[in-house]
Structures are given as C-alpha cells and as structure tokens.
Scaffold this motif. Structure first.
Motif, PDB file in Angstrom:
ATOM      1  N   UNK A   1       0.866  -1.196   0.000  1.00 45.57           N
ATOM      2  CA  UNK A   1       0.000   0.000   0.000  1.00 45.57           C
ATOM      3  C   UNK A   1       0.890   1.229   0.000  1.00 45.57           C
ATOM      4  N   UNK A   2       0.575   2.178  -0.845  1.00 39.20           N
ATOM      5  CA  UNK A   2       1.334   3.425  -0.928  1.00 39.20           C
ATOM      6  C   UNK A   2       0.433   4.548  -0.475  1.00 39.20           C
ATOM      7  N   UNK A   3       0.901   5.320   0.492  1.00 45.42           N
ATOM      8  CA  UNK A   3       0.090   6.431   0.973  1.00 45.42           C
ATOM      9  C   UNK A   3       0.270   7.629   0.043  1.00 45.42           C
ATOM     10  N   UNK A   4      -0.795   8.370  -0.116  1.00 43.03           N
ATOM     11  CA  UNK A   4      -0.786   9.545  -0.985  1.00 43.03           C
ATOM     12  C   UNK A   4      -0.952  10.768  -0.107  1.00 43.03           C
ATOM     13  N   UNK A   5      -0.021  11.714  -0.261  1.00 41.98           N
ATOM     14  CA  UNK A   5      -0.059  12.956   0.530  1.00 41.98           C
ATOM     15  C   UNK A   5      -0.660  14.076  -0.305  1.00 41.98           C
TER      16      UNK A   5
END
Length: 165
Positions: free
Chosen positions: A159-163
């Motif tokens: 999972x890649x977090x998006x800022x």
C-alpha cells in the motif's frame, strides 16, 4: 467550377479555356467533400451498425474483482460446444464459431436463413495470476472467466500512501 465541367461530353458547344490544374484539384476536393457528406448522412440516418463481431473480435471487459481478475466476453448465440477457451503463456485465448441454420416452410412461402461467424480473441493477462485455478461460466451469451491472484502476488502487494500537495 463544377464537376460536370470536367466531363468532356457535358461541355457546351463553345469550348471553355482549358481547365487548370488548380481547378481540377478544387473539383477533386469538392467531390471528396460531397461523398464524405453523403456517407455521413447515410450513417446518421441508419445509425452506427454495432455488430457483435466486427473484425472477428468479441467485445470484452477485464476487471480486478477482489483477489481475482474477471474477464467478460460477449458471445451472443454461442453454445458451450462452439467455444474453445485456453491460456497460453500470459494470454487468454478465446476461439469460437457460430453456425445457425433455420428453415421454415408454410403455406405460401419458404424461409431459409443462415448465420455464420467466427471469433478469435487473445487477451493479455497481468502477471501474478494462478491460472491453474481459473474458472469459466457461460450465461446469457456472456462468457465470464475468473482467474485468482497467486498467494505470492497477494502477499507482495504494498500500500502506498498519498499525501496532499
């Protein structure tokens, strides 16, 4: 200049000046525009003919459904016996042939109709699928193939977090 001016037998008794290349080119472009407009009007009147197997290719959808990939392919009028489904390398290959013949004879008329069509579709599959557990169903002219992701592929997902910028 009009198109009829380019045709020798439609010219008047008093011959005109020779037609220049520019005038011939303009007449040619005018003819192309007229033909294109005629075809456009024809298509507008009859609508777009949405044939199920244009170019021998069946319409399909490929979607991620949970931990599996589902491929839906439209095969109207086909039975299970008409369909050949296989996985070759990283491609799902669907072949089929539809043969329908109908004859009807009643008082005063005889009707004979035939419809034939072949389809071939090779759909690339994403990596990480467990093709040994693939399942397929045919319902209402739609072939649905479900291929689960392999355990390796599920565990390697990150999972890649998006800022917000």
């Amino acid at each position: 200049m009009k198109i009829k001016d380019l045709v020798p037998w439609t010219r008047s008794e008093n011959p005109r000046q020779p037609v220049s290349n520019a005038e011939q080119e303009e007449a040619h472009h005018s003819l192309k525009r007229d033909i294109n407009a005629l075809v456009d009007k024809f298509v507008e009147k009859i609508g777009n003919l949405d044939l199920p197997w244009q170019d021998n290719e069946a319409k399909s959808d490929v979607v991620q459904a949970g931990d599996a990939v589902e491929i839906s392919i439209e095969l109207p009028g086909m039975d299970l016996a008409d369909i050949d489904l296989s996985i070759s390398g990283d491609m799902l290959v669907v072949k089929g042939e539809k043969k329908v013949e109908r004859q009807e004879e009643k008082q005063g008329y005889f009707l004979s109709e035939r419809a034939y069509g072949q389809i071939y579709r090779a759909i690339p599959l994403p990596p990480g699928l467990d093709t040994d557990d693939a399942k397929a169903d045919l319902k209402n002219g739609v072939l649905t193939v479900s291929i689960p992701q392999s355990a390796e592929a599920r565990s390697s997902m990150k999972k890649i977090s998006v800022n917000k910028a």
